[in-house]
Enzyme design. Sequence first.
Site, mmCIF file in Angstrom:
data_model
loop_
_atom_site.group_PDB
_atom_site.id
_atom_site.type_symbol
_atom_site.label_atom_id
_atom_site.label_comp_id
_atom_site.label_asym_id
_atom_site.label_seq_id
_atom_site.Cartn_x
_atom_site.Cartn_y
_atom_site.Cartn_z
ATOM 1 N N PHE A 51 66.240 82.867 -79.744
ATOM 2 C CA PHE A 51 66.276 81.827 -78.710
ATOM 3 C C PHE A 51 67.346 82.076 -77.642
ATOM 4 O O PHE A 51 67.609 81.219 -76.806
ATOM 5 C CB PHE A 51 66.486 80.440 -79.362
ATOM 6 N N ARG A 63 75.361 64.016 -80.792
ATOM 7 C CA ARG A 63 74.130 64.804 -80.869
ATOM 8 C C ARG A 63 73.028 64.049 -81.620
ATOM 9 O O ARG A 63 71.850 64.152 -81.274
ATOM 10 C CB ARG A 63 74.415 66.151 -81.525
ATOM 11 N N ARG A 77 84.497 67.742 -83.322
ATOM 12 C CA ARG A 77 83.238 68.254 -83.904
ATOM 13 C C ARG A 77 82.545 67.143 -84.701
ATOM 14 O O ARG A 77 81.335 67.061 -84.733
ATOM 15 C CB ARG A 77 83.486 69.441 -84.846
ATOM 16 N N THR A 136 74.863 70.740 -85.229
ATOM 17 C CA THR A 136 74.185 71.506 -84.174
ATOM 18 C C THR A 136 72.738 71.052 -83.976
ATOM 19 O O THR A 136 72.281 70.853 -82.847
ATOM 20 C CB THR A 136 74.205 73.012 -84.537
ATOM 21 N N LYS A 178 76.464 69.227 -71.363
ATOM 22 C CA LYS A 178 75.422 70.179 -70.967
ATOM 23 C C LYS A 178 74.452 69.522 -69.970
ATOM 24 O O LYS A 178 74.429 68.286 -69.828
ATOM 25 C CB LYS A 178 74.678 70.640 -72.224
ATOM 26 N N HIS A 186 78.629 70.786 -75.783
ATOM 27 C CA HIS A 186 79.212 71.923 -76.490
ATOM 28 C C HIS A 186 80.605 71.506 -76.936
ATOM 29 O O HIS A 186 81.300 70.783 -76.229
ATOM 30 C CB HIS A 186 79.333 73.138 -75.556
HETATM 31 P P1 IDP Z 1 77.364 74.645 -81.977
HETATM 32 O O1 IDP Z 1 77.004 74.322 -80.539
HETATM 33 O O2 IDP Z 1 77.189 73.457 -82.881
HETATM 34 O O3 IDP Z 1 78.704 75.309 -82.123
HETATM 35 P P2 IDP Z 1 76.130 77.271 -82.261
HETATM 36 O O4 IDP Z 1 75.609 77.870 -83.534
HETATM 37 O O5 IDP Z 1 77.389 77.830 -81.691
HETATM 38 O O6 IDP Z 1 76.257 75.681 -82.501
HETATM 39 O O7 IDP Z 1 74.934 77.374 -81.198
HETATM 40 C C1 IDP Z 1 75.156 77.163 -79.823
HETATM 41 C C2 IDP Z 1 73.995 76.360 -79.249
HETATM 42 O O8 IDP Z 1 72.773 77.091 -79.399
HETATM 43 C C3 IDP Z 1 73.717 75.039 -79.978
HETATM 44 O O9 IDP Z 1 74.552 73.986 -79.548
HETATM 45 C C4 IDP Z 1 72.264 74.785 -79.639
HETATM 46 O O10 IDP Z 1 72.095 74.263 -78.317
HETATM 47 C C5 IDP Z 1 71.694 76.200 -79.679
HETATM 48 N N1 IDP Z 1 71.160 76.556 -81.009
HETATM 49 C C6 IDP Z 1 71.881 76.967 -82.078
HETATM 50 N N2 IDP Z 1 71.110 77.247 -83.141
HETATM 51 C C7 IDP Z 1 69.842 77.026 -82.721
HETATM 52 C C8 IDP Z 1 68.560 77.176 -83.374
HETATM 53 O O11 IDP Z 1 68.459 77.547 -84.562
HETATM 54 N N3 IDP Z 1 67.473 76.846 -82.627
HETATM 55 C C9 IDP Z 1 67.544 76.437 -81.330
HETATM 56 N N4 IDP Z 1 68.719 76.297 -80.677
HETATM 57 C C10 IDP Z 1 69.862 76.589 -81.359
HETATM 58 MG MG MG Z 2 79.351 77.171 -81.483
#
Ligand code: IDP
Ligand code: MG
Length: 170
Positions: free
Chosen positions: A59, A111, A94, A100, A11, A128
Amino acid sequence: MAIEQLLILIKPDGIKKSLTGNILTKLSEVRMVIIGAKVLKVSEKLAEEHYYQLRDKPFFSELVDYIQGKIYGEPWNRVLALVYQGEDAISKMRKIAGATNPEEADPVSIRGAYGRITTHGIYENVIHCSSDSSEAKREIELWFEPEEIVKSIYPTKKVVLEKEEKTIWA
Ligand code: IDP
Ligand code: MG
């Protein structure tokens, strides 16, 4: 165990922090092969489609700005997109990526080591990583054309395009 492929994005925060090399080194620990790679500026449409499952989250619009690198501007507003393939690739990748929320992620995961939460509450977690094989297929087909992948991974079809404008080297 199945051979899987998945989409990894470094990213814009990973690009800005000059972490590309570190992240690729970390990812190489699990011995997957790269079958596609490119750098690109993310359009708003691509950002929204990529994160459409999160469209109702508070968000969402900041997330769409984040993946486009809007807050960083030139020359950091881009991502490195990679397709990796290998046995059990998704769960292995992962695990190295980490949780996350960068504050909850294992500190030696990507991360955990490099992510942060901004003052706006966005998880800037530097990569990602597709989370299952159907999400991986949707994402790879969204980010890559079939000919950009050096292996045949999903069904394709031939179409004849007429009057298509294309930029070539002068
Ligand atoms: P992932 O990237 O671990 O698969 P996802 O739930 O798919 O997680 O969320 C995508 C992206 O959105 C995350 O990588 C993060 O950058 C952002 N994100 C997810 N949940 C939150 C949150 O609760 N607060 C702020 N940003 C979030
Ligand atoms: Mg995801």
